[in-house]
Design a protein around this motif. Structure first.
Motif, mmCIF file in Angstrom:
data_model
loop_
_atom_site.group_PDB
_atom_site.id
_atom_site.type_symbol
_atom_site.label_atom_id
_atom_site.label_comp_id
_atom_site.label_asym_id
_atom_site.label_seq_id
_atom_site.Cartn_x
_atom_site.Cartn_y
_atom_site.Cartn_z
ATOM 1 N N LYS A 15 0.823 -1.200 0.000
ATOM 2 C CA LYS A 15 0.000 0.000 0.000
ATOM 3 C C LYS A 15 0.863 1.258 0.000
ATOM 4 O O LYS A 15 0.567 2.249 -0.682
ATOM 5 C CB LYS A 15 -0.897 -0.034 1.244
ATOM 6 N N ILE A 70 -0.042 4.448 -2.845
ATOM 7 C CA ILE A 70 -0.987 5.509 -2.484
ATOM 8 C C ILE A 70 -0.302 6.871 -2.391
ATOM 9 O O ILE A 70 0.780 7.004 -1.817
ATOM 10 C CB ILE A 70 -1.695 5.170 -1.159
ATOM 11 N N GLN A 98 0.015 10.105 1.630
ATOM 12 C CA GLN A 98 -0.339 9.179 2.700
ATOM 13 C C GLN A 98 -0.466 9.842 4.065
ATOM 14 O O GLN A 98 -1.153 9.326 4.939
ATOM 15 C CB GLN A 98 0.705 8.048 2.748
ATOM 16 N N THR A 136 3.971 10.568 -2.353
ATOM 17 C CA THR A 136 3.257 9.929 -1.247
ATOM 18 C C THR A 136 3.131 10.871 -0.053
ATOM 19 O O THR A 136 2.472 10.542 0.928
ATOM 20 C CB THR A 136 3.972 8.639 -0.793
#
Length: 255
Positions: free
Chosen positions: A28, A32, A35, A200
């Motif tokens: 993940k 993503i 974050q 991120t």
């Protein structure tokens, strides 16, 4: 080869296959964006970015007043079919050669600053009253390379574009793109700067390269899984061939 050794070899081959599979998995945190952004968090955009004119920029300049006839000397039309204003190239000295006004130094100015400079020259010289000046960079484009869906050179029609919008134009990053160190190469009159940003992290919005300038290059590097996959394809073929050969011998000698 006895049954015990064959069993050990089979276990080794299975473990090797699993390790190859695991190297191509993504977590993940690898994928993503932003974050550390919190729910309902407000980030105030304090960026006052304005694209600066560079050597090599091609400009479309249109001047208008209430009396259109007096602006004709400043809105020259290209010869040939179709009525199209001529373009102006910022030369190696940072100037354009403009009708009546002569050489005007524009390099390093924003679009708004360039408009104000033109207005001042027209009014100080009592050439035009209350002129409206429109300037557009015709060769505003950015290059997006690497691990994106559609790498290429993209023309920009607005006066500025964010790196997120540019990446969206290229179809977003692939899963194999390294989001934590996207490289932006910027050229300003022969001097290149290299800036890496982390997509991120929400701090990307405060990056000096969040808004791209004309002719910026965005390069998305491949992640470790992509590099391993590229170099591992050949190794996997060799391993598979060797494993097939060894299994053939094992089957033959254990009959």
């Amino acid at each position: 080869m006895n049954t015990l050794n064959f069993s050990r070899f089979s276990s080794f081959f299975i473990a090797l296959s699993l390790s190859l599979l695991l190297t191509s998995c993504y977590t993940k945190k690898d994928i993503i964006y932003f974050q550390n952004a919190k729910n309902f968090e407000t980030i105030v955009d304090t960026d006052t970015f304005k694209a600066k004119l560079k050597i090599g920029d091609i400009l479309n300049i249109n001047v208008s007043t209430l009396d259109l006839n007096v602006t004709k000397p400043y809105n020259l039309i290209e010869a040939g079919e179709g009525a199209r204003l001529i373009d102006y190239l910022i030369d190696a000295e940072g100037n354009i050669d403009y009708p009546v006004l002569g050489k005007i130094k524009l390099v390093g100015l924003s679009i708004e600053e360039a408009k104000e400079l033109f207005k001042k020259k027209f009014e100080d010289g009592q050439l035009l009253k209350d002129p409206v000046v429109m300037i557009r960079i015709k060769n505003y484009r950015v290059a997006i390379l690497g691990e994106v869906q559609r790498p290429g050179v993209y023309p920009i029609t607005s006066e500025r574009i964010s790196i997120l919008e540019a990446i969206a134009m290229a179809g977003d990053l692939k899963f194999t793109g390294r989001r934590k160190d996207v490289l932006v190469v910027r050229d300003f009159n022969g001097s290149k700067t290299y800036t890496q940003i982390d997509l991120t992290n929400k701090e990307v919005f405060n990056s000096p390269v969040y808004y791209l300038t004309q002719n910026d290059v965005v390069y998305v590097q491949p992640n470790n899984a992509a590099v391993s996959s590229a170099s591992g394809d050949a190794r996997l073929g060799i391993i598979t061939s060797l494993a097939t050969l060894v299994l053939g011998f094992a089957v033959f000698f254990t009959r």
